[in-house]
Write an enzyme that holds these catalytic residues in place. Structure first.
Site, PDB file in Angstrom:
ATOM      1  N   GLY A  10       0.827  -1.211   0.000  1.00  0.00           N
ATOM      2  CA  GLY A  10       0.000   0.000   0.000  1.00  0.00           C
ATOM      3  C   GLY A  10       0.859   1.257   0.000  1.00  0.00           C
ATOM      4  O   GLY A  10       2.087   1.194  -0.080  1.00  0.00           O
ATOM      5  N   PHE A  11       0.193   2.394   0.095  1.00  0.00           N
ATOM      6  CA  PHE A  11       0.876   3.690   0.087  1.00  0.00           C
ATOM      7  C   PHE A  11       1.880   3.772   1.248  1.00  0.00           C
ATOM      8  O   PHE A  11       3.103   3.839   1.026  1.00  0.00           O
ATOM      9  CB  PHE A  11      -0.195   4.792   0.153  1.00  0.00           C
ATOM     10  CG  PHE A  11       0.283   6.146   0.567  1.00  0.00           C
ATOM     11  CD1 PHE A  11       1.414   6.718  -0.002  1.00  0.00           C
ATOM     12  CD2 PHE A  11      -0.432   6.886   1.513  1.00  0.00           C
ATOM     13  CE1 PHE A  11       1.837   7.997   0.385  1.00  0.00           C
ATOM     14  CE2 PHE A  11      -0.014   8.153   1.894  1.00  0.00           C
ATOM     15  CZ  PHE A  11       1.125   8.699   1.336  1.00  0.00           C
ATOM     16  N   THR A  35      -6.484  -2.709  -2.234  1.00  0.00           N
ATOM     17  CA  THR A  35      -6.198  -1.283  -2.479  1.00  0.00           C
ATOM     18  C   THR A  35      -4.696  -1.049  -2.669  1.00  0.00           C
ATOM     19  O   THR A  35      -4.302   0.032  -3.096  1.00  0.00           O
ATOM     20  CB  THR A  35      -6.733  -0.369  -1.334  1.00  0.00           C
ATOM     21  OG1 THR A  35      -6.144  -0.777  -0.098  1.00  0.00           O
ATOM     22  CG2 THR A  35      -8.243  -0.436  -1.238  1.00  0.00           C
ATOM     23  N   GLY A 101      -2.183 -12.748  16.934  1.00  0.00           N
ATOM     24  CA  GLY A 101      -1.933 -14.179  17.140  1.00  0.00           C
ATOM     25  C   GLY A 101      -0.550 -14.547  16.625  1.00  0.00           C
ATOM     26  O   GLY A 101       0.189 -15.302  17.265  1.00  0.00           O
ATOM     27  N   ALA A 113      -1.336   0.346  12.900  1.00  0.00           N
ATOM     28  CA  ALA A 113      -1.645   1.618  12.245  1.00  0.00           C
ATOM     29  C   ALA A 113      -3.073   1.987  12.608  1.00  0.00           C
ATOM     30  O   ALA A 113      -4.029   1.450  12.067  1.00  0.00           O
ATOM     31  CB  ALA A 113      -1.507   1.471  10.727  1.00  0.00           C
ATOM     32  N   TYR A 144     -14.913   1.977   9.214  1.00  0.00           N
ATOM     33  CA  TYR A 144     -13.478   2.210   9.407  1.00  0.00           C
ATOM     34  C   TYR A 144     -13.203   2.625  10.851  1.00  0.00           C
ATOM     35  O   TYR A 144     -12.328   2.056  11.514  1.00  0.00           O
ATOM     36  CB  TYR A 144     -13.013   3.295   8.439  1.00  0.00           C
ATOM     37  CG  TYR A 144     -11.534   3.576   8.443  1.00  0.00           C
ATOM     38  CD1 TYR A 144     -10.613   2.587   8.094  1.00  0.00           C
ATOM     39  CD2 TYR A 144     -11.045   4.841   8.763  1.00  0.00           C
ATOM     40  CE1 TYR A 144      -9.253   2.857   8.072  1.00  0.00           C
ATOM     41  CE2 TYR A 144      -9.683   5.119   8.739  1.00  0.00           C
ATOM     42  CZ  TYR A 144      -8.792   4.129   8.393  1.00  0.00           C
ATOM     43  OH  TYR A 144      -7.444   4.405   8.363  1.00  0.00           O
ATOM     44  N   LYS A 148     -11.121   0.343  13.582  1.00  0.00           N
ATOM     45  CA  LYS A 148      -9.849   0.786  14.170  1.00  0.00           C
ATOM     46  C   LYS A 148      -9.964   0.939  15.682  1.00  0.00           C
ATOM     47  O   LYS A 148      -9.003   0.681  16.413  1.00  0.00           O
ATOM     48  CB  LYS A 148      -9.406   2.102  13.523  1.00  0.00           C
ATOM     49  CG  LYS A 148      -8.935   1.949  12.074  1.00  0.00           C
ATOM     50  CD  LYS A 148      -7.637   1.148  11.962  1.00  0.00           C
ATOM     51  CE  LYS A 148      -7.066   1.172  10.559  1.00  0.00           C
ATOM     52  NZ  LYS A 148      -5.852   0.356  10.432  1.00  0.00           N
TER      53      LYS A 148
END
Ligand code: UDP
Length: 311
Positions: A10-11, A35, A101, A113, A144, A148
């Site tokens: 990813g980015f 993504t 885990g 993150a 989202y 998180k």
């Protein structure tokens, strides 16, 4: 160290791969490419680097020793997680459980993150880590934000119950090369629109604020956090706050674009203001951002021009 980076294509994941390799570590990037993009890591041809395509929500399979897991897998643009709400919830919940885990099985540390989204549409400004947030669990961004928030709770549970050395970084708006041209966030949208001479799409009246951190600054903060002894959340972001309208004018100025401004409806639950309080990052990590917005945007612009084939 041997470091596993989930979301490694990813980015931010790809920038982390680069940084960890340049520090001499061995890196295994794991991604399912929903993504992320293999293009982002194609240039990493070190013998210390490898890539595995896995959907970490189903389980993570890594042979051999692991010292640290940087857990970055998740859609992160509002446009992406609106299109992929179930995958977003699964990777935040099941993916995080699997990553923890793996950390437990291998005796490894783990850095999650997390995000400024856990503060929701904040009623406290700027946002400090001890603010609990103002989140709409059933709104369009809930997939989202709540994933998180659950991930943070899960990480703390593994830290407290199993003594895993965990870290939580709360990432504020970040930009730089390797953002997808059409990921829908403000920086790629405005850059693409300015380069192509299309109108810059301002959602709402553009009075909402964001604070933009350049990718390499952010990665440096995360790298320091990984090496630190800190287990409680740390905000990493740039405290320099702009309105969306100010940001649009800056992009116009920087690109020399004649693009007009096009006002569009404000998405539901779009936070009105966002600015990190980075006192903890300064104190604990000796970190603060160094790259000015204009400088960072100039590098990013060069990347988008190349991607669009516009010199
Ligand atoms: N935004 C905008 N035009 C765009 C894309 C985004 O005005 O084409 C606004 C959006 O409404 C939000 C801010 O820019 O207030 C940042 O949006 P982004 O999607 O980059 O990330 P967010 O901070 O909302 O997660």
């Amino acid at each position: 160290m041997r470091i596993i980076i989930t979301g490694g294509a990813g980015f931010l994941g790809s920038h982390l791969c680069e940084r960890c390799l340049s520090e001499g570590h061995e890196v295994v990037a794991v991604d399912n490419l929903i993504t992320g993009a293999s293009d982002n890591i194609a240039h990493l041809d070190s013998p210390r680097f490898s890539y595995q395509q896995q959907n970490i929500s189903e389980g993570i399979h890594i042979d051999g020793p692991v010292d640290f897991i940087l857990h970055f897998a998740s859609p992160a643009s509002p446009v992406d997680y609106l299109e992929l709400p179930i995958q977003t919830l699964k990777v935040g919940a099941l993916g995080t459980h699997n990553a923890l885990g793996l950390a437990r099985a291998k005796g490894a540390g783990l850095l999650l993150a997390s995000t400024s989204e856990i503060y929701g549409d904040p009623l406290v400004h700027p946002q400090r880590e001890d603010y609990w947030g103002n989140v709409n669990s059933i709104g369009p961004r809930g997939c989202y934000d709540e994933a998180k928030r659950f991930a943070e709770a899960m990480v703390m549970a593994y830290h407290r119950q199993h003594g895993i050395d965990t870290k939580i970084v709360r990432i504020f708006n970040t930009y730089g090369p390797r953002m997808r041209l059409k990921d829908g966030r403000i920086v790629p949208n405005f850059m693409r629109q300015a380069i192509l001479g299309e109108p810059l799409t301002i959602y709402g009246d553009g009075s909402q604020t964001r604070s933009f951190c350049y990718a390499t600054d952010l990665i440096d903060g995360i790298y320091r956090l990984m090496l630190s002894k800190e287990n409680m959340p740390v905000n990493i972001g740039n405290p320099h706050e702009f309105t969306v309208l100010e940001f649009a004018h800056l992009v116009q100025e920087l690109t020399g674009s004649k693009s007009e401004l096009q006002f569009m409806p404000l998405p539901e639950d779009d936070p009105k203001q966002r600015q990190p309080d980075i006192s903890r990052a300064r104190e604990i990590l000796g970190w603060e951002p160094k790259v000015e917005l204009k400088e960072g945007l100039t590098h990013t612009l060069a990347y988008f021009r190349e991607k669009l084939g516009v010199a």
